[in-house]
Design a protein around this motif. Structure first.
Motif, mmCIF file in Angstrom:
data_model
loop_
_atom_site.group_PDB
_atom_site.id
_atom_site.type_symbol
_atom_site.label_atom_id
_atom_site.label_comp_id
_atom_site.label_asym_id
_atom_site.label_seq_id
_atom_site.Cartn_x
_atom_site.Cartn_y
_atom_site.Cartn_z
ATOM 1 N N UNK A 221 -45.620 20.576 22.773
ATOM 2 C CA UNK A 221 -45.047 21.064 23.840
ATOM 3 C C UNK A 221 -44.181 20.309 24.851
ATOM 4 N N UNK A 222 -44.067 18.893 24.510
ATOM 5 C CA UNK A 222 -43.304 18.017 25.299
ATOM 6 C C UNK A 222 -41.828 18.119 24.774
ATOM 7 N N UNK A 223 -41.652 18.510 23.693
ATOM 8 C CA UNK A 223 -40.031 18.976 23.157
ATOM 9 C C UNK A 223 -39.542 19.820 23.956
ATOM 10 N N UNK A 224 -39.824 20.521 24.846
ATOM 11 C CA UNK A 224 -39.292 21.471 25.560
ATOM 12 C C UNK A 224 -38.550 20.833 27.185
ATOM 13 N N UNK A 225 -39.002 19.379 26.997
ATOM 14 C CA UNK A 225 -38.118 18.767 28.437
ATOM 15 C C UNK A 225 -36.803 18.722 28.443
ATOM 16 N N UNK A 226 -36.257 19.118 27.046
ATOM 17 C CA UNK A 226 -34.582 18.678 26.781
ATOM 18 C C UNK A 226 -34.065 20.181 27.090
ATOM 19 N N UNK A 227 -34.533 21.177 27.748
ATOM 20 C CA UNK A 227 -33.946 22.518 27.933
ATOM 21 C C UNK A 227 -32.635 22.252 28.900
ATOM 22 N N UNK A 228 -32.989 21.640 30.032
ATOM 23 C CA UNK A 228 -31.669 21.529 30.985
ATOM 24 C C UNK A 228 -30.765 20.771 30.492
ATOM 25 N N UNK A 229 -30.976 19.571 29.793
ATOM 26 C CA UNK A 229 -29.887 18.966 29.213
ATOM 27 C C UNK A 229 -28.998 19.831 28.103
ATOM 28 N N UNK A 230 -29.586 20.695 27.431
ATOM 29 C CA UNK A 230 -28.802 21.610 26.580
ATOM 30 C C UNK A 230 -28.044 22.510 27.359
ATOM 31 N N UNK A 231 -28.552 23.168 28.506
ATOM 32 C CA UNK A 231 -27.704 24.081 29.123
ATOM 33 C C UNK A 231 -26.581 23.460 29.815
ATOM 34 N N UNK A 232 -26.775 22.158 30.542
ATOM 35 C CA UNK A 232 -25.786 21.433 30.896
ATOM 36 C C UNK A 232 -24.588 20.913 30.041
ATOM 37 N N UNK A 233 -25.114 20.717 28.897
ATOM 38 C CA UNK A 233 -24.013 20.471 27.808
ATOM 39 C C UNK A 233 -23.019 21.525 27.371
ATOM 40 N N UNK A 234 -23.649 22.769 27.335
ATOM 41 C CA UNK A 234 -23.046 24.179 27.236
ATOM 42 C C UNK A 234 -22.055 24.332 28.220
ATOM 43 N N UNK A 235 -22.609 24.116 29.519
ATOM 44 C CA UNK A 235 -21.727 24.420 30.741
ATOM 45 C C UNK A 235 -20.606 23.469 30.905
ATOM 46 N N UNK A 236 -20.765 22.178 30.612
ATOM 47 C CA UNK A 236 -19.889 21.457 30.975
ATOM 48 C C UNK A 236 -18.945 20.982 29.701
ATOM 49 N N UNK A 237 -19.256 21.600 28.721
ATOM 50 C CA UNK A 237 -18.316 21.629 27.309
ATOM 51 C C UNK A 237 -18.020 20.142 26.951
ATOM 52 N N UNK A 238 -19.401 19.340 26.941
ATOM 53 C CA UNK A 238 -19.143 17.802 26.763
ATOM 54 C C UNK A 238 -18.778 17.516 25.247
ATOM 55 N N UNK A 239 -18.833 18.308 24.172
ATOM 56 C CA UNK A 239 -18.386 17.997 22.992
ATOM 57 C C UNK A 239 -16.861 17.717 22.795
ATOM 58 N N UNK A 240 -16.572 16.728 22.264
ATOM 59 C CA UNK A 240 -15.225 16.143 21.888
ATOM 60 C C UNK A 240 -14.626 17.216 20.968
ATOM 61 N N UNK A 241 -15.390 17.843 19.932
ATOM 62 C CA UNK A 241 -14.724 18.597 18.864
ATOM 63 C C UNK A 241 -15.539 20.107 19.379
ATOM 64 N N UNK A 242 -14.745 21.092 19.432
ATOM 65 C CA UNK A 242 -15.411 22.410 19.898
ATOM 66 C C UNK A 242 -16.334 22.913 19.154
ATOM 67 N N UNK A 243 -16.312 22.453 17.835
ATOM 68 C CA UNK A 243 -17.471 23.226 16.844
ATOM 69 C C UNK A 243 -18.949 22.617 17.438
#
Length: 1436
Positions: free
Chosen positions: A154-176
């Protein structure tokens, strides 16, 4: 053997051209090779760190699961035991917060404190409270209700907010790559859905121990996981360029925020514990926490309580300790550039590793946990109920097994729903991996701060693996204004190596020149694996460089400069197998300057100081180069119009890097510096005998590059030489660096960065009250001691007082000659001792202001320095008492009498120092040192004998001696490369009276002597001319002394007279005629210079390559006064980037192409110029020219992949040289102008034919330039008017020779003696008081005033006897022992981080930008800096 053969072949090649093929080969001149052993060690360290990360993470995670399982309401433990395990869970959450609180409080109290912005701090504190609330609910409320496998997944679910912010801020240098956080979010949500489905199946299938209220706990778990995910909100935000103002502001007072937030987190944890377990569950009975045995309890109950305590404390310790260890080893893994193998892989696979380990233990222990007749998992789980009442199995394994039985495996209906739990674990794990995908490509610079690796200082011990991954700092993405995709790329820097010389020997000069040429090869070799972004210049400043020739009244260079020129030529020949190509001689207002282009294209300047024109000695040389390099060069690069346009770019290539041509290296460096800030301009201070490797310099550069508050950094100085005095200094230097310098570095800041090998930041030296104050001329007695006797320490004191930090790097090794004679050693320390004390007292006096300005210096550190200064002041008394103890041990004398005897010699020597001359003082000190050494040796063995007689070493003296020996031995083991230094420890021990008693007295009494004391010369101020002397003999006959000297001129005159006497009609020999012609031409030139002494070349550059015809030819030719060919074309096509670089270099086939008529006019020369020029004209001899031409062709074409053509050129051009000159000149004859012109034409024609035959015409221009470069002579050039005016004003303002009148000298001497008397009186009184106090304690007797210490045998048993020790002696012994222990602990800390830095330096995963491969056929002037700016021809 192969190396011997290789050197033999090279020597044979030289022997074909000259009868003197022998050469020096300095140690270290060979090319550096990668050390395979170190590579193996590096991989070994990376592997060990990775294993430690994985094992510590597994233990931390596993121990938390154990505590949660033991505290579960469904466990077989009693309520009293369960509430105890819950308390252990609370403690495990509190420990990391407590550690952060202590560390942050330390920094706020002793480092720096910035008042916080209340709004920002309020926001952060609210977030931290929510995080703490989520963590507490998840760990203290939810996890005890779930089984161990669910808790693991169950502890693996603590990464949910980080995923949401990465999607919202488009932090990837390559779009894909946005697919990674999207997949992560989907996997986490799927995992939560599977969790709910799994518990629904459990309830409906009536799995034992599952109630319907578990749905509430599943919902609470999801909510708590979301709150926990707020922990790492800052990571995606800082990478998105959002809220940057707030985050930047937060960095300034983050320590104070951590102090408050850690306390708030602890309060929230305790509040959740109390609210849930006391108010809601009401299962806490405070009296149950008393585990002391009761009278009504049986032995089994007492044993079970003891077992519970042991299990709880052990698991808590494992969880707390290995959580911190995992965090620390994870940081180490990143810093040693082993991110993938030692960090990402172990942390990512922590969850699967815990699962696999648990399943292995479950399967291996199942036979002990269940009866042999069980055939199904349901029967197995049912049998655990019966075993719960027995104490035959391990409690932990029993509870874990019972927790696994709460899953669908023990369902009476079906077991397939267990796959839901397995899928949940897989989804949660994959969600974590995809959310932190960037960690696998995490790029680390060579040296990184922890704050640049991880966003938060705090780690979450309950989720250590997830905390490490999610806390790893995301790199800032590219913005519109950023050329680079990573904003923290290494910035370019410029390093000025500045060596000061004062009467160095030939071998000492060889060391520093070899080191500089090594750095040139390191910087310029394209095949070198380690590439660093830096440019450098070498500057050597020679004090007292000229002499006056009495007979002729001329000023010439002295023998030290002559040796230096020979060393430059010799080292150049060793590194390139040819003579220096580009040499310029410049007359300057301070004397002269020689300018060389080193083999790889970096510049070497030799500044010759005339003590009649400029102040000599080291401090003034430092001021000279600091004002020149930081003041003048900084001024011209900030004012581009001051950089004179180059008018003669067609001169033979002055710099060659990878076969490419650059224009005027000094101008190129100045142009590059336009884009380099003063923060990235470094001054490397060196002595004239320093030997170092390029890696040592780069390690210091790393410190200044990474830490902006570091103003200076020094390395480990190794004294070299032979003899007892050197042995003493080797151990002294070792102990000083091992313990004292490391303690200063760790607890505060290093107080002295030695001038023999230290790197200074330009902006730090240019700060207020530093360089300007450093130019102060000493006028008072205290200033003479502080300013001139220890200039390095004073400069560091000025830096510290302005808020800069001085650091020590133990891996940066440098070697320098140390005094080998007793007299030289005492004179050196006579300067260092008072200066050290004066500067330290100055720093302590301004301690309050320094603490406010300097974040590295705390009040605690000031107290530490006060203690060390007090110890040094009491040094003579302590040594005297130690000698008294030696008398008492060896001769069995009473304590009071031994003290009286011990103080007589130092008092006697003090009177000798007041009455006798310094030389006599040193002779007496040497004799007394030998006697003291015998006494100390006898005392050493007497102490050992006394311990043997006592039968134990557990006495104050024995413990101190044994512990000192063990500590030094361990310290030496931790420095494996310097372990041999421990051998000189006994020499150091027996010389303690000489070094700490006699030397202190000598230094204090002779404080009024402010001469240098070392490297002094006894030669006359005006030296005689010794050039062209054929015979120089002193003859004694009876009472007559005769001096016979035959010079070349007298020999020629005698030869002419003899020939005319024998045959009056015979012509004088050709040699004499040439000599007379040469002399006549010299007289004509001198007359012309005197008549036409006018300003020439007004537009010449910093080192204008103006030519004088007679200076570029041999003086033995009749053609030396012929007219020179005119320049035929202008520099008009350099802007054409598409053309070959050879086409850009317009060339007319002349040795002097590219020079204007004005530049060819004769420059007026000083007397010293021509002899210097003649030294470099030897490159134009027949023998040297052949070798130079061969190596020049190979060097020019080394990157053109035309080895066959290159060797054919070498062979044919060598044949051409032999054909043109073989029968015309001897191997040692310098070619005349006409011979050079004819030879150049023949070589150009031969090269053209060969290249045309091989269809390589594009290389013709390059080869012709190489030929011209080989044949060109050293040039005499002239300073620009601007720089000439700068030197004039600098000399006038700061560096004019000091001329003191007799009255002022007498006044200064009187003040110095008065200061000496005050210092001696202070020392004398303090030490006498200490000795008198000890004497009276001895006189009163141990029975009256003493401390009784029980005598203990080595096996630990008491002997029943007591040892009596004086309180003062015991106090001093304990305080000194505490000081050593503190230094030892600092050394351990420093060694770890030194190892990290060294391993990261050798790592193959460095984040340093490699030099891009440039077009080989273009003339490129590019500034290799992070922002991608390019210098074009327009900039010049």
């Amino acid at each position: 053997m192969e190396e011997l053969k290789f050197r033999g072949r090279k020597r044979e090649g030289r022997h074909r051209d000259t009868w003197d093929p022998f050469q020096l080969n300095p140690i270290g001149a060979e090319k550096e090779e990668k050390r395979r052993c170190f590579e193996l060690f590096q991989h070994l360290v990376a592997g060990l760190v990775g294993i430690m990360v994985l094992s510590s993470a597994v233990i931390s995670k596993g121990s938390l699961l154990v505590l949660a399982t033991l505290s579960s309401p469904t466990s077989t433990r009693t309520p009293k035991e369960r509430q105890y395990y819950v308390l252990m869970l609370v403690c495990s959450l509190v420990v990391p917060n407590l550690l952060v609180f202590l560390k942050s409080l330390w920094k706020c109290a002793f480092k720096n404190f910035v008042p916080p912005n209340m709004r920002t701090m309020g926001i952060v504190c609210v977030i931290e409270c929510l995080v703490s609330l989520g963590t507490s609910i998840l760990v203290l409320v939810v996890m005890p209700q779930f089984d161990v496998l669910t808790n693991l997944f169950i502890s693996g679910g603590v990464c949910m907010l980080s995923s949401v912010l990465q999607i919202a801020f488009r932090l990837q240098r390559e779009n894909w790559k946005i697919i990674f956080p999207i997949c992560s979010l989907m996997l986490v949500l799927t995992g939560y859905f599977l969790l709910g489905a799994d518990y629904y199946v459990r309830v409906t299938s009536y799995v034992s121990g599952q109630e319907k209220d578990c749905y509430w706990y599943v919902g609470i778990a999801v909510f708590a996981s979301f709150l926990v995910s707020l922990t790492w909100w800052e990571n995606p935000v800082q990478a998105s360029n959002n809220m940057q103002e707030m985050l930047t502001e937060l960095d300034t007072f983050r320590d104070f925020v951590f102090v408050i937030s850690s306390l708030l987190r602890i309060v929230v944890i305790v509040a959740v514990y109390l609210i849930y377990h006391v108010l809601i569950q009401e299962n806490i009975v405070w009296s149950d926490f008393d585990f002391t045995p009761k009278a009504d309890e049986d032995e089994n109950t007492i044993a079970r309580h003891r077992e519970t305590l042991d299990i709880g404390l052990t698991v808590l310790f494992l969880q707390a300790f290995f959580s911190a260890a995992c965090h620390w080893f994870g940081v180490v893994a990143c810093k040693i550039h082993s991110v993938r193998m030692s960090f990402a892989f172990p942390v990512c696979f922590t969850g699967p590793a815990v699962l696999i380990l648990g399943m292995i233990l479950f399967l291996t222990q199942s036979e002990d946990l269940a009866p042999a007749d069980t055939t199904s998992i349901i029967d197995f789980c049912s049998s655990l109920v019966d075993l719960s009442t027995k104490n035959t199995t391990a409690v932990v394994m029993l509870e874990i097994t019972k927790s696994i039985c709460r899953t669908s495996l023990s369902s009476h209906y079906w077991t397939w729903p267990f796959s839901l739990l397995a899928l949940e674990g897989i989804c949660m794990w994959l969600g974590l991996i995809t959310c932190t995908y960037y960690v696998w490509n995490f790029r680390v610079q060579r040296i990184e701060r922890t704050t640049e690796l991880f966003v938060r200082r705090l780690y979450e011990s309950a989720f250590i693996d997830l905390s490490m991954l999610l806390n790893t700092k995301m790199k800032v993405v590219r913005t519109r204004n950023q050329e680079s995709s990573v904003v923290d790329d290494v910035e370019n820097c410029v390093i000025y190596l500045c060596a000061t010389m004062w009467h160095e020997t030939y071998d000492e000069m060889l060391k520093i020149l070899t080191s500089m040429f090594r750095l040139d090869r390191y910087r310029g070799d394209p095949k070198e694996e380690h590439k660093d972004v830096f440019d450098f210049e070498c500057h050597i400043f020679v004090d007292d460089a000229f002499m006056i020739v009495k007979e002729k009244g001329k000023k010439l260079i002295n023998e030290y400069v002559t040796d230096l020129i020979h060393v430059v030529i010799e080292v150049y020949r060793v590194f390139t197998n040819k003579e220096p190509d580009d040499v310029s001689i410049i007359e300057t207002p301070y004397g002269g300057r020689l300018m060389f282009v080193m083999p790889e294209g970096n510049m070497l300047y030799v500044h010759l100081k005339d003590k009649q024109l400029i102040r000599n000695k080291k401090r003034w040389s430092q001021i000279m180069y600091l004002y020149y390099l930081l003041g003048w060069k900084g001024y011209i690069v900030k004012n581009p119009q001051k950089i004179t346009r180059q008018n003669n770019p067609c001169r033979a290539s002055l710099i060659s890097l990878d076969g490419e041509s650059f224009l005027l290296p000094q101008h190129d460096n100045d142009s590059k510096r336009k884009h380099i800030s003063d923060d990235n301009t470094y001054i490397m201070a060196l002595d004239g005998d320093t030997d170092f490797q390029p890696a040592a310099l780069i390690l210091l550069v790393d410190r200044l590059r990474k830490y902006g508050n570091v103003g200076a950094a020094c390395g480990r100085i190794h004294p070299t030489g032979m003899g007892p005095m050197v042995w003493y200094q080797k151990f002294e230097y070792a102990v000083g660096h091992w313990l004292q310098k490391t303690a200063e570095h760790v607890f505060g800041s290093v107080l002295c960065s030695p001038g023999c090998f230290s790197l200074f930041r330009g902006s730090a030296l240019m700060d207020d009250n530093v360089l300007k104050r450093y130019t102060t001329t000493a006028t008072r007695a205290s200033e003479y001691v502080q300013y001139d006797q220890g200039e390095d320490r004073w400069l560091c004191t000025l830096l510290l007082q302005q808020g800069w930090r001085v650091e020590y790097n133990a891996a940066s090794d440098a070697y320098t000659n140390s005094p080998q004679e007793f007299k030289e050693f005492y004179n050196q320390r006579r300067r260092w001792g008072p200066s050290t004390l004066a500067n330290t007292l100055d720093l302590l006096h301004s301690g309050n202001e320094t603490v406010k300005r300097n974040s590295s210096i705390s009040r605690l550190y000031i107290f530490y320095q006060i203690f060390t200064v007090s110890s040094s002041i009491l040094g003579p008394a302590s040594v005297s008492l130690m000698i008294a103890g030696a008398f008492q041990f060896v001769f069995d004398i009473e304590g009071t009498l031994s003290i009286i005897i011990a103080v007589i010699p130092p008092i006697f020597y003090m009177f000798i120092c007041f009455l006798a001359k310094p030389n006599a003082q040193i002779i007496i000190a040497a004799i007394m040192s030998v006697l003291y050494a015998f006494l100390m040796l006898a005392s050493f063995f007497a102490i050992i004998g006394d311990m043997a007689m006592q039968g134990t070493f557990i006495t104050p003296t024995g413990l101190f001696l044994v512990s000192m020996a063990v500590m030094y031995l361990v310290t030496a083991i931790l420095h494996p490369q310097e372990f041999s230094m421990i051998i000189y420890g006994l020499m150091y021990f027996i010389c303690i009276p000489s070094g700490y008693l006699l030397l202190t007295i000598y230094s204090l009494v002779n404080m009024h002597i402010v001469t240098w004391g070392t490297r002094e010369t006894n030669k006359e101020k005006e030296e005689k001319m010794t050039q062209n002397v054929l015979c120089d003999r002193n003859c004694k006959l009876c009472c007559w002394d005769m001096k016979l000297q035959v010079t070349q001129e007298t020999d020629n005159l005698m030869l002419q007279q003899l020939q005319q006497a024998v045959n009056p009609n015979t012509q004088v020999t050709e040699q004499v005629v040439k000599e007379q012609q040469a002399n006549t031409k010299k007289e004509i030139n001198n007359a012309l210079n005197e008549e036409n002494n006018k300003e020439i070349l007004p537009e010449s550059s910093d080192s204008k390559w103006a030519k004088k015809d007679s200076d570029s030819k041999s003086d033995t030719s009749d053609d030396s006064l012929d007219s020179l060919p005119k320049k035929e074309s202008a520099y008009s096509s350099i802007e054409d980037d598409n053309r070959d670089d050879d086409d850009n270099m317009l060339y007319d086939g002349s040795l002097y192409s590219g020079f204007t008529e004005e530049e060819r006019e004769i420059l007026p020369q000083s007397d010293w110029v021509q002899p210097v020029k003649e030294e470099f004209l030897k490159k134009l001899t027949y023998a040297n020219m052949k070798r130079n031409l061969q190596e020049q062709i190979r060097y020019t074409l080394r990157n053109k992949n035309q080895e066959d053509v290159c060797e054919e050129l070498v062979m044919m051009l060598t044949d051409t040289v032999n054909g043109e000159l073989k029968d015309k000149v001897g191997p040692e004859d310098v070619l005349s102008d006409s011979q050079l012109e004819e030879l150049q034409y023949a070589l150009n024609e031969a090269a053209r034919r060969i290249l045309k035959t091989n269809r390589m015409e594009r290389l013709e221009r390059r080869v012709k330039r190489a030929i011209e470069k080989t044949l060109i002579a050293p040039q005499v050039v002239k300073l620009t008017e601007d720089e000439h005016d700068f030197w004039k004003k600098l000399l006038e303002r700061y560096l004019a020779p000091i001329v003191d009148d007799k009255a002022h000298k007498e006044e200064v001497t009187r003040e110095l003696k008065s200061l000496r008397n005050k210092a001696v009186f202070l020392y004398f009184i303090v030490n006498v008081l200490w000795i008198v106090a000890t004497f009276f304690l001895q006189a009163i007797g141990n029975d009256v005033i003493s401390i009784k210490i029980e005598k203990i045998w080595p096996n630990g048993t008491s002997s029943g006897e007591y040892l009596k020790v004086e309180p003062l002696s015991l106090m001093f012994l304990l305080s000194f022992a505490v000081l050593l222990v503190v230094q030892f602990l600092a050394m351990l800390y420093h060694r770890v981080y030194t190892l990290i830095h060294v391993v990261s330096y050798r790592s193959t995963e460095k984040d340093y930008i490699p030099r891009s491969e440039e077009d080989e056929e273009g003339l490129i002037l590019e500034n290799q800096i992070a922002n991608g700016l390019v210098i074009t021809s327009d900039d010049l």
